[in-house]
Design an enzyme around this catalytic site. Structure first.
Site, PDB file in Angstrom:
ATOM      1  N   CYS A  11     -11.099   2.772   0.226  1.00 41.46           N
ATOM      2  CA  CYS A  11      -9.690   3.102   0.469  1.00 41.46           C
ATOM      3  C   CYS A  11      -9.297   2.325   1.711  1.00 41.46           C
ATOM      4  CB  CYS A  11      -9.537   4.596   0.701  1.00 41.46           C
ATOM      5  SG  CYS A  11      -7.881   5.051   1.264  1.00 41.46           S
ATOM      6  N   HIS A  20      -7.226   2.821   3.898  1.00 41.25           N
ATOM      7  CA  HIS A  20      -6.993   3.623   5.104  1.00 41.25           C
ATOM      8  C   HIS A  20      -8.278   3.790   5.937  1.00 41.25           C
ATOM      9  CE1 HIS A  20      -3.212   4.896   3.288  1.00 41.25           C
ATOM     10  NE2 HIS A  20      -2.914   5.603   4.360  1.00 41.25           N
ATOM     11  N   GLU A  48      -2.972   9.537   8.230  1.00 44.22           N
ATOM     12  CA  GLU A  48      -1.505   9.443   8.287  1.00 44.22           C
ATOM     13  C   GLU A  48      -0.933  10.399   9.344  1.00 44.22           C
ATOM     14  OE1 GLU A  48       0.776   7.427   6.746  1.00 44.22           O
ATOM     15  OE2 GLU A  48      -0.709   6.261   5.645  1.00 44.22           O
ATOM     16  N   CYS A  73      -4.325  -1.678  -1.786  1.00 45.01           N
ATOM     17  CA  CYS A  73      -4.525  -0.255  -2.035  1.00 45.01           C
ATOM     18  C   CYS A  73      -5.516  -0.111  -3.182  1.00 45.01           C
ATOM     19  CB  CYS A  73      -3.191   0.379  -2.402  1.00 45.01           C
ATOM     20  SG  CYS A  73      -3.316   2.094  -2.909  1.00 45.01           S
ATOM     21  N   ASP A 132       0.874  -1.179   0.000  1.00 47.42           N
ATOM     22  CA  ASP A 132       0.000   0.000   0.000  1.00 47.42           C
ATOM     23  C   ASP A 132       0.910   1.227   0.000  1.00 47.42           C
ATOM     24  OD1 ASP A 132      -2.411   1.578   0.308  1.00 47.42           O
ATOM     25  OD2 ASP A 132      -1.876   1.863   2.405  1.00 47.42           O
ATOM     26  N   SER A 133       0.288   2.401  -0.127  1.00 42.79           N
ATOM     27  CA  SER A 133       1.081   3.628  -0.073  1.00 42.79           C
ATOM     28  C   SER A 133       1.505   3.978   1.357  1.00 42.79           C
ATOM     29  CB  SER A 133       0.257   4.778  -0.645  1.00 42.79           C
ATOM     30  OG  SER A 133      -0.926   4.922   0.098  1.00 42.79           O
TER      31      SER A 133
HETATM   32  N1  DGN Z   1      -4.799   3.255   0.915  1.00 41.20           N
HETATM   33  C1  DGN Z   1      -4.864   3.614  -0.449  1.00 41.20           C
HETATM   34  C2  DGN Z   1      -6.161   3.212  -1.101  1.00 41.20           C
HETATM   35  O1  DGN Z   1      -6.751   2.225  -0.703  1.00 41.20           O
HETATM   36  O2  DGN Z   1      -6.578   3.872  -2.048  1.00 41.20           O
HETATM   37  C3  DGN Z   1      -4.456   4.975  -0.922  1.00 41.20           C
HETATM   38  C4  DGN Z   1      -4.200   6.037   0.045  1.00 41.20           C
HETATM   39  C5  DGN Z   1      -3.456   7.143  -0.581  1.00 41.20           C
HETATM   40  O3  DGN Z   1      -2.286   6.994  -0.856  1.00 41.20           O
HETATM   41  N2  DGN Z   1      -4.089   8.237  -0.830  1.00 41.20           N
END
Ligand code: DGN
Length: 262
Positions: free
Chosen positions: A182, A184, A150, A70, A7-8
């Site tokens: 997402c 996150h 974050e 992600c 993931d990012s």
């Molecule tokens: N967690 C990532 C997703 O599911 O899209 C991306 C979060 C990000 O880098 N903006």
């Protein structure tokens, strides 16, 4: 052989944690591309470049499956990741298994909140409507949530205000089901559920993805159910305090965090 997950940033940890719970004997390698975060604001070309580099790195680490934890990478780089893998190991993404399950089980109005890059791809809508064209799907970009997460702003008035502002958007007015598009966002699931009360069902995407992974590993006889001390190794392209804090909360103190710039 480990399962490779990327993931990012911290988002994919919501998926990794569920994988750890459902597959407690598997070794895991997690790559968090914190240096390039957030992916949601990047061009498709940049997301493809980061995702394929990470995939190649995970293959070099001898991973037996790749989990794109992600949505933004899935929506923009799934084909390229599959090409890099060349059929050598299974690739599991976070959109298609969820879309399939929702198309099969849900018969009302569905809302999706996600990054700009995911919403612009329209992949959730396409993927759900391909299987069930009667479902109404509304997607809304909610770009401030990832930076808030974050930054560690959980249970914080700033995050509450952002959530209220987004979820009260007209586009989501008539939904009965919400997909957190997402990885996150499950970190804010309590706050999101609080906003809706019982009115809206929030889909548990990490559970759907981890279950799907289990089925695929089983199908290819790749399941490991006899590993008493599994190894969890985390690579980060930038060592950040928030990643350290959240990963320790999710995985306990014993994980290895290593800086790795690709
Ligand atoms: N967690 C990532 C997703 O599911 O899209 C991306 C979060 C990000 O880098 N903006």
């Amino acid at each position: 052989q480990p399962i490779g997950i990327f993931d990012s940033g911290v988002g994919g940890l919501t998926v990794a944690k569920e994988i750890k719970r459902l597959l407690p004997h598997e070794d895991l390698i997690y790559f968090g591309d914190t240096k390039h975060l957030p992916y949601g604001e990047k061009s498709k070309d940049a997301i493809i470049e980061y995702s394929t580099k990470i995939t190649n790195f995970l293959l070099e680490q001898n991973c037996k499956a790749i989990v794109i934890a992600c949505n933004t990478a899935t929506a923009n780089a799934l084909n390229e990741v599959m090409q890099s893998v060349g059929g050598k190991v299974p690739v599991i993404d976070v959109i298609n298994p969820v879309a399939e399950k929702v198309a099969y089980e849900i018969h009302n109005n569905v809302g999706v909140i996600a990054t700009k890059a995911t919403v612009n791809s329209g992949l959730y809508k396409k993927s759900i409507r391909k299987q069930n064209k009667w479902i109404k799907v509304d997607e809304l970009a909610t770009p401030l949530l990832v930076p808030a997460i974050e930054e560690g702003f959980k249970n914080h008035p700033i995050t509450h205000a952002i959530i209220y502002n987004y979820l009260s958007n007209n586009k989501l007015k008539n939904i009965e089901t919400l997909i957190l598009g997402c990885t996150h966002y499950p970190l804010l699931i309590d706050e999101i559920k609080q906003y809706y009360g019982n009115r809206v069902r929030v889909i548990d995407s990490p559970n759907i993805v981890a279950n799907h992974l289990k089925i695929i590993l089983d199908k290819y006889h790749l399941l490991n159910d006899n590993n008493p001390k599994p190894n969890y190794h985390f690579y980060l392209s930038d060592l950040t305090k928030n990643f350290e804090k959240i990963s320790k909360k999710f995985f306990g103190k014993t994980i290895d965090l290593e800086l790795k710039v690709l």
